[in-house]
Design a protein around this motif. Structure first.
Motif, PDB file in Angstrom:
ATOM      1  N   LEU A   2      33.902  47.466  26.673  1.00 20.85           N
ATOM      2  CA  LEU A   2      33.653  48.666  27.476  1.00 20.85           C
ATOM      3  C   LEU A   2      32.908  48.317  28.756  1.00 20.85           C
ATOM      4  CD1 LEU A   2      34.123  51.694  27.489  1.00 20.85           C
ATOM      5  CD2 LEU A   2      31.925  51.987  26.330  1.00 20.85           C
ATOM      6  N   LYS A   3      32.006  47.335  28.666  1.00 23.46           N
ATOM      7  CA  LYS A   3      31.241  46.912  29.840  1.00 23.46           C
ATOM      8  C   LYS A   3      32.151  46.325  30.917  1.00 23.46           C
ATOM      9  CE  LYS A   3      28.831  43.117  29.497  1.00 23.46           C
ATOM     10  NZ  LYS A   3      29.399  42.203  30.534  1.00 23.46           N
ATOM     11  N   ASP A   4      33.169  45.590  30.501  1.00 24.77           N
ATOM     12  CA  ASP A   4      34.048  44.908  31.447  1.00 24.77           C
ATOM     13  C   ASP A   4      35.348  45.657  31.734  1.00 24.77           C
ATOM     14  OD1 ASP A   4      32.273  42.799  31.651  1.00 24.77           O
ATOM     15  OD2 ASP A   4      33.245  41.611  30.086  1.00 24.77           O
ATOM     16  N   VAL A   5      35.507  46.847  31.175  1.00 25.10           N
ATOM     17  CA  VAL A   5      36.798  47.527  31.295  1.00 25.10           C
ATOM     18  C   VAL A   5      37.137  47.886  32.743  1.00 25.10           C
ATOM     19  CG1 VAL A   5      35.963  49.911  30.972  1.00 25.10           C
ATOM     20  CG2 VAL A   5      38.275  49.268  30.214  1.00 25.10           C
ATOM     21  N   TRP A   6      36.109  47.990  33.586  1.00 23.33           N
ATOM     22  CA  TRP A   6      36.368  48.317  34.996  1.00 23.33           C
ATOM     23  C   TRP A   6      37.284  47.261  35.631  1.00 23.33           C
ATOM     24  CZ3 TRP A   6      35.232  44.957  38.928  1.00 23.33           C
ATOM     25  CH2 TRP A   6      34.352  43.923  38.656  1.00 23.33           C
ATOM     26  N   VAL A   7      37.147  46.010  35.182  1.00 20.78           N
ATOM     27  CA  VAL A   7      37.996  44.935  35.707  1.00 20.78           C
ATOM     28  C   VAL A   7      39.462  45.252  35.439  1.00 20.78           C
ATOM     29  CG1 VAL A   7      38.666  42.510  35.418  1.00 20.78           C
ATOM     30  CG2 VAL A   7      36.239  43.146  35.465  1.00 20.78           C
ATOM     31  N   PHE A   8      39.734  45.745  34.235  1.00 15.73           N
ATOM     32  CA  PHE A   8      41.106  45.972  33.799  1.00 15.73           C
ATOM     33  C   PHE A   8      41.624  47.359  34.191  1.00 15.73           C
ATOM     34  CE2 PHE A   8      39.043  42.891  31.029  1.00 15.73           C
ATOM     35  CZ  PHE A   8      39.836  41.786  31.305  1.00 15.73           C
ATOM     36  N   ILE A   9      40.784  48.076  34.894  1.00 11.15           N
ATOM     37  CA  ILE A   9      41.231  49.306  35.545  1.00 11.15           C
ATOM     38  C   ILE A   9      41.456  49.033  37.036  1.00 11.15           C
ATOM     39  CG2 ILE A   9      40.585  51.658  36.221  1.00 11.15           C
ATOM     40  CD1 ILE A   9      39.029  51.848  33.582  1.00 11.15           C
ATOM     41  N   ALA A  10      40.449  48.435  37.666  1.00 17.31           N
ATOM     42  CA  ALA A  10      40.513  48.212  39.117  1.00 17.31           C
ATOM     43  C   ALA A  10      41.572  47.183  39.508  1.00 17.31           C
ATOM     44  CB  ALA A  10      39.139  47.776  39.629  1.00 17.31           C
ATOM     45  N   ALA A  11      41.596  46.036  38.834  1.00 11.76           N
ATOM     46  CA  ALA A  11      42.513  44.961  39.229  1.00 11.76           C
ATOM     47  C   ALA A  11      43.984  45.375  39.118  1.00 11.76           C
ATOM     48  CB  ALA A  11      42.235  43.698  38.419  1.00 11.76           C
ATOM     49  N   PRO A  12      44.424  45.988  38.011  1.00 11.53           N
ATOM     50  CA  PRO A  12      45.823  46.431  37.960  1.00 11.53           C
ATOM     51  C   PRO A  12      46.162  47.476  39.022  1.00 11.53           C
ATOM     52  CG  PRO A  12      44.941  46.273  35.748  1.00 11.53           C
ATOM     53  CD  PRO A  12      43.780  46.116  36.687  1.00 11.53           C
ATOM     54  N   LEU A  13      45.226  48.365  39.324  1.00 10.52           N
ATOM     55  CA  LEU A  13      45.490  49.365  40.361  1.00 10.52           C
ATOM     56  C   LEU A  13      45.660  48.695  41.725  1.00 10.52           C
ATOM     57  CD1 LEU A  13      43.060  52.262  39.347  1.00 10.52           C
ATOM     58  CD2 LEU A  13      45.549  52.175  39.064  1.00 10.52           C
ATOM     59  N   ILE A  14      44.825  47.703  42.009  1.00 11.68           N
ATOM     60  CA  ILE A  14      44.964  46.951  43.261  1.00 11.68           C
ATOM     61  C   ILE A  14      46.307  46.232  43.290  1.00 11.68           C
ATOM     62  CG2 ILE A  14      44.071  44.999  44.615  1.00 11.68           C
ATOM     63  CD1 ILE A  14      41.264  45.761  43.532  1.00 11.68           C
ATOM     64  N   GLY A  15      46.649  45.577  42.187  1.00 10.97           N
ATOM     65  CA  GLY A  15      47.937  44.882  42.111  1.00 10.97           C
ATOM     66  C   GLY A  15      49.110  45.822  42.290  1.00 10.97           C
ATOM     67  N   GLY A  16      49.006  47.024  41.735  1.00  7.69           N
ATOM     68  CA  GLY A  16      50.069  48.013  41.872  1.00  7.69           C
ATOM     69  C   GLY A  16      50.245  48.484  43.301  1.00  7.69           C
ATOM     70  N   VAL A  17      49.129  48.709  43.983  1.00 10.86           N
ATOM     71  CA  VAL A  17      49.181  49.139  45.390  1.00 10.86           C
ATOM     72  C   VAL A  17      49.773  48.035  46.259  1.00 10.86           C
ATOM     73  CG1 VAL A  17      47.783  49.739  47.404  1.00 10.86           C
ATOM     74  CG2 VAL A  17      47.297  50.802  45.197  1.00 10.86           C
ATOM     75  N   LEU A  18      49.338  46.801  46.049  1.00  6.88           N
ATOM     76  CA  LEU A  18      49.868  45.678  46.822  1.00  6.88           C
ATOM     77  C   LEU A  18      51.369  45.503  46.586  1.00  6.88           C
ATOM     78  CD1 LEU A  18      47.027  43.022  46.336  1.00  6.88           C
ATOM     79  CD2 LEU A  18      47.506  44.387  48.377  1.00  6.88           C
ATOM     80  N   ALA A  19      51.800  45.693  45.356  1.00  4.65           N
ATOM     81  CA  ALA A  19      53.221  45.580  45.035  1.00  4.65           C
ATOM     82  C   ALA A  19      54.032  46.664  45.723  1.00  4.65           C
ATOM     83  CB  ALA A  19      53.430  45.652  43.525  1.00  4.65           C
TER      84      ALA A  19
END
Length: 219
Positions: free
Chosen positions: A190-207
């Protein structure tokens, strides 16, 4: 119609998370190919069943990418994301019930982790994996894509990114898929879940940007 689309996204995400993370849990996270195939086959099955209703995003990173490229409006994107998160939460709750019923260990619910590669490494890996995955989706579902084979291409793209990512981060590429297990597991997940929310969203926008500007997927 919007309610029907939202329900389709709920069911699609439920299936993806239950069968994907469920397979990861029952195999102990060791059988990389089996886990990767479970995620990929779940997407293929859903693409050819709910795809005609909602497009089978089952992933907020995909939905945001579609929104960036104006394939869906803001209201629809919001409905999709809420439905995806709820579907994922119900899936993990179902998995937890199954594990408890079978008397199995419940500390592993398929949650993602930064333990192997660190926070920065996880961010970079997840951006790259999501970029590849969403680029495939944008390409095959765009105006120049071949819709007949879209489900297969997307499913095998998900298998591909899992083959690399499972031993590194557990492979997210999907904020809903990551948030749900983290909620139930708590702790570092839960502490690190922000990584797995933010990074995929960034990757999706870049794609989405890449697909539009370089692949001409919207023309």
């Amino acid at each position: 119609m919007e309610l029907k689309k939202g329900f389709a996204e709920f069911i699609g995400t439920f299936v993806l998370v239950l069968f994907g993370t469920g397979t990861a849990v029952v195999t102990g996270g060791e059988d990389v190919l089996t886990i990767a195939m479970a995620f990929g086959l779940s997407i293929i099955a859903m693409a050819y069943s709910i795809g005609t209703i909602s497009g089978c995003h089952v992933n907020p990173a995909v939905t945001v990418g579609m929104w960036v490229n104006k394939r869906i409006d803001t209201k629809t994107a919001g409905i999709y994301i809420v439905s995806q998160v709820l579907g994922a939460i119900v899936a993990t709750a179902t998995l937890l019930f199954i594990l408890n019923s079978a008397g199995l260990e419940t500390s592993n619910l398929g949650q993602n982790s930064t333990a192997t590669v660190g926070v920065l490494g996880a961010v970079i890996i997840e951006i790259i994996l999501t970029f590849v995955f969403v680029t495939v989706i944008m390409g095959v579902t765009g105006k120049k894509g071949d819709g007949k084979f879209a489900g297969l291409a997307i499913g095998f793209a998900l298998v591909l990114v899992h083959l690399l990512g499972i031993k590194l981060t557990g492979t997210s590429v999907n904020p809903a898929r990551s948030l749900s297990p983290a909620i139930f597991a708590g702790g570092d997940a839960l502490k690190d879940v922000w990584v797995f929310i933010a990074a995929p969203l960034i990757g999706g926008v870049l794609a989405a940007i890449f697909s539009k500007q370089v692949l001409d997927s919207e023309e």
